[in-house]
Design an enzyme around this catalytic site. Structure first.
Site, PDB file in Angstrom:
ATOM      1  N   ASN A 131     -43.019  87.417  25.840  1.00 31.18           N
ATOM      2  CA  ASN A 131     -43.863  88.143  24.880  1.00 31.18           C
ATOM      3  C   ASN A 131     -44.738  87.121  24.134  1.00 31.18           C
ATOM      4  OD1 ASN A 131     -44.671  89.137  22.277  1.00 31.18           O
ATOM      5  ND2 ASN A 131     -43.346  90.889  22.600  1.00 31.18           N
TER       6      ASN A 131
ATOM      7  N   ASP B 225     -47.063  87.742  21.748  1.00 32.76           N
ATOM      8  CA  ASP B 225     -47.653  88.247  20.492  1.00 32.76           C
ATOM      9  C   ASP B 225     -47.900  87.144  19.459  1.00 32.76           C
ATOM     10  OD1 ASP B 225     -47.324  90.754  21.559  1.00 32.76           O
ATOM     11  OD2 ASP B 225     -45.722  91.367  20.196  1.00 32.76           O
ATOM     12  N   HIS B 226     -46.938  86.224  19.362  1.00 32.78           N
ATOM     13  CA  HIS B 226     -47.035  85.281  18.235  1.00 32.78           C
ATOM     14  C   HIS B 226     -48.009  84.140  18.470  1.00 32.78           C
ATOM     15  CE1 HIS B 226     -44.522  87.805  16.043  1.00 32.78           C
ATOM     16  NE2 HIS B 226     -43.475  87.626  16.818  1.00 32.78           N
TER      17      HIS B 226
ATOM     18  N   ARG C 285     -56.100  82.619  10.937  1.00 37.77           N
ATOM     19  CA  ARG C 285     -57.404  82.061  10.606  1.00 37.77           C
ATOM     20  C   ARG C 285     -58.561  82.916  11.122  1.00 37.77           C
ATOM     21  NH1 ARG C 285     -57.788  76.490   9.250  1.00 37.77           N
ATOM     22  NH2 ARG C 285     -56.034  76.135   7.886  1.00 37.77           N
TER      23      ARG C 285
ATOM     24  N   HIS D 213     -47.598  93.410  22.555  1.00 34.69           N
ATOM     25  CA  HIS D 213     -47.432  94.616  21.733  1.00 34.69           C
ATOM     26  C   HIS D 213     -48.730  94.886  20.990  1.00 34.69           C
ATOM     27  CE1 HIS D 213     -44.655  96.792  18.565  1.00 34.69           C
ATOM     28  NE2 HIS D 213     -45.709  97.510  18.880  1.00 34.69           N
TER      29      HIS D 213
ATOM     30  N   ARG E 109     -50.241  96.718  18.325  1.00 32.89           N
ATOM     31  CA  ARG E 109     -49.811  97.502  17.159  1.00 32.89           C
ATOM     32  C   ARG E 109     -50.964  98.324  16.606  1.00 32.89           C
ATOM     33  NH1 ARG E 109     -45.382  96.800  14.255  1.00 32.89           N
ATOM     34  NH2 ARG E 109     -43.811  95.412  15.121  1.00 32.89           N
TER      35      ARG E 109
ATOM     36  N   ARG F  18     -52.390  93.732  14.135  1.00 31.96           N
ATOM     37  CA  ARG F  18     -52.056  92.545  13.343  1.00 31.96           C
ATOM     38  C   ARG F  18     -52.059  91.247  14.161  1.00 31.96           C
ATOM     39  NH1 ARG F  18     -45.971  92.612  12.270  1.00 31.96           N
ATOM     40  NH2 ARG F  18     -46.413  94.720  11.598  1.00 31.96           N
ATOM     41  N   HIS F  19     -51.648  91.332  15.418  1.00 34.89           N
ATOM     42  CA  HIS F  19     -51.699  90.114  16.244  1.00 34.89           C
ATOM     43  C   HIS F  19     -52.501  90.349  17.530  1.00 34.89           C
ATOM     44  CE1 HIS F  19     -48.135  92.158  17.655  1.00 34.89           C
ATOM     45  NE2 HIS F  19     -47.305  91.609  16.788  1.00 34.89           N
TER      46      HIS F  19
ATOM     47  N   GLU G 269     -46.360  96.967  25.177  1.00 35.74           N
ATOM     48  CA  GLU G 269     -45.521  97.676  24.194  1.00 35.74           C
ATOM     49  C   GLU G 269     -46.437  98.431  23.256  1.00 35.74           C
ATOM     50  OE1 GLU G 269     -42.995  95.260  21.720  1.00 35.74           O
ATOM     51  OE2 GLU G 269     -42.048  94.422  23.491  1.00 35.74           O
TER      52      GLU G 269
ATOM     53  N   THR H  57     -40.467  94.879  15.218  1.00 34.70           N
ATOM     54  CA  THR H  57     -39.844  96.161  15.567  1.00 34.70           C
ATOM     55  C   THR H  57     -38.462  96.222  14.916  1.00 34.70           C
ATOM     56  OG1 THR H  57     -40.994  95.989  17.666  1.00 34.70           O
ATOM     57  CG2 THR H  57     -39.303  97.696  17.504  1.00 34.70           C
TER      58      THR H  57
ATOM     59  N   GLU I 248     -34.970  99.788  27.458  1.00 31.72           N
ATOM     60  CA  GLU I 248     -34.832  98.418  26.970  1.00 31.72           C
ATOM     61  C   GLU I 248     -33.822  98.479  25.831  1.00 31.72           C
ATOM     62  OE1 GLU I 248     -38.309  96.047  25.809  1.00 31.72           O
ATOM     63  OE2 GLU I 248     -36.996  94.844  24.531  1.00 31.72           O
TER      64      GLU I 248
ATOM     65  N   HIS J 152     -35.118  91.624  22.008  1.00 31.34           N
ATOM     66  CA  HIS J 152     -35.374  91.509  20.565  1.00 31.34           C
ATOM     67  C   HIS J 152     -34.378  90.549  19.929  1.00 31.34           C
ATOM     68  CE1 HIS J 152     -36.617  92.428  16.409  1.00 31.34           C
ATOM     69  NE2 HIS J 152     -37.768  92.449  17.039  1.00 31.34           N
TER      70      HIS J 152
ATOM     71  N   GLY K  29     -39.843  86.763  22.966  1.00 32.23           N
ATOM     72  CA  GLY K  29     -41.089  86.248  22.419  1.00 32.23           C
ATOM     73  C   GLY K  29     -40.911  85.151  21.402  1.00 32.23           C
TER      74      GLY K  29
HETATM   75  N1  PXP Z   1     -38.596  93.984  22.734  1.00 31.84           N
HETATM   76  C1  PXP Z   1     -39.277  94.767  21.870  1.00 31.84           C
HETATM   77  C2  PXP Z   1     -39.242  96.243  22.070  1.00 31.84           C
HETATM   78  C3  PXP Z   1     -40.028  94.205  20.822  1.00 31.84           C
HETATM   79  O1  PXP Z   1     -40.719  95.003  19.989  1.00 31.84           O
HETATM   80  C4  PXP Z   1     -40.075  92.797  20.700  1.00 31.84           C
HETATM   81  C5  PXP Z   1     -40.888  92.179  19.614  1.00 31.84           C
HETATM   82  O2  PXP Z   1     -42.214  92.509  19.754  1.00 31.84           O
HETATM   83  C6  PXP Z   1     -39.338  92.029  21.621  1.00 31.84           C
HETATM   84  C7  PXP Z   1     -38.595  92.647  22.617  1.00 31.84           C
HETATM   85  C8  PXP Z   1     -39.329  90.545  21.554  1.00 31.84           C
HETATM   86  O3  PXP Z   1     -38.581  90.171  20.412  1.00 31.84           O
HETATM   87  P1  PXP Z   1     -38.547  88.654  19.973  1.00 31.84           P
HETATM   88  O4  PXP Z   1     -39.942  88.269  19.571  1.00 31.84           O
HETATM   89  O5  PXP Z   1     -37.594  88.653  18.804  1.00 31.84           O
HETATM   90  O6  PXP Z   1     -38.051  87.853  21.135  1.00 31.84           O
END
Ligand code: PXP
Length: 245
Positions: free
Chosen positions: A7, A9-10, A18, A43, A45, A49-50, A70, A101, A151, A191, A213
């Site tokens: 993942n 996202d970050h 920035r 993801h 959203r 946000r990201h 997602e 989440t 999941e 997660h 992620g």
């Molecule tokens: N699974 C789902 C459904 C999520 O929403 C997320 C976070 O976006 C993850 C997995 C990944 O979680 P983490 O970033 O804590 O590894």
């Protein structure tokens, strides 16, 4: 061996602090795949946000492994998914303002709202996963809804405050994974998994895929994303090998 979907996202979170053009999650997706990721998850959203819409479009074009989008089950998001056609969509509950989440669906309660989204996605040939807490009722309702995958939410396991709590949460996930598999559902989990706690989850036989992620992107800050992905893959690879007592 479970597949690893990274993942990203970050990477986008860092970019958005920035409002800059970098680091680019598209770049991260390419590098993660080169390091052996079996898939890329992002993801989108409601508050953007990201991950931004542009990321989703570009990543659809460059991912050569398996793209998981997602999203919440809102029609606006389903329409985007139907247009983009990711390989898989994971529907998640989303609360405005939440940091991440916060929970899986309670399907006996919320399943009704998912009937139409699941059907619309499935009709387009998109694999549908539902992010759920690992309960018997959720597995049965996911199967009844026609989802392809569940999941399993690993947060309670990952955030357990004692060894006993951790073992109990792990057993609950194992039980749900076996039931899901018996019901012919594919099983993913994720997660809050990290380099320490992932082994027990990756060792569960029916768990086909792990969605990870934050811990990978955090490690990538120090060692680079390719090494961070390779290290996680290596832990997952050995998780089902017999351990010396
Ligand atoms: N699974 C789902 C459904 C999520 O929403 C997320 C976070 O976006 C993850 C997995 C990944 O979680 P983490 O970033 O804590 O590894």
């Amino acid at each position: 061996m479970s597949r690893l979907s990274v993942n990203i996202d970050h990477v986008a979170t860092l970019r958005q602090t920035r409002s800059a053009k970098f680091p680019d999650p598209v770049h991260a997706a390419v590098m993660a795949e080169q390091a052996g990721a079996d898939g890329i998850t992002l993801h989108l959203r409601g508050d953007r946000r990201h991950i931004a819409d542009r990321d989703v479009y570009l990543i659809r074009q460059i991912v050569t492994s398996h793209m998981t989008l997602e999203i919440s089950a809102k029609q606006e998001m389903i329409d985007i998914a139907l247009q983009i056609k990711p390989d898989m969509v994971t529907l998640v509950p989303e609360r405005t303002g939440e940091q991440t989440t916060e929970r899986g669906f309670d399907l006996p309660e919320e399943g009704g709202e998912l009937e139409s989204p699941v059907e619309q996605l499935a009709t387009e040939g998109i694999i549908v996963a539902l992010f759920v807490n690992p309960t018997e009722e959720n597995m049965k309702t996911a199967a009844a809804l026609g989802a392809d995958y569940v999941e399993l939410n690993t947060t309670y396991y990952a955030e357990a405050e004692s060894f006993e709590e951790e073992v109990s949460a792990l057993r609950t996930i194992e039980k749900a994974a076996h039931l899901a598999s018996k019901l012919k559902l594919g099983v993913a989990a994720g997660h809050a998994l990290n380099y320490r706690n992932v082994t027990n989850i990756a060792a569960i036989e029916p768990v086909e895929e792990l969605s990870i992620g934050h811990s990978i992107i955090a490690r990538a800050v120090f060692v680079g994303i390719e090494q961070a992905v390779r290290e996680m893959k290596s832990i997952i690879r050995t998780a089902r090998e017999p351990r010396i007592a």
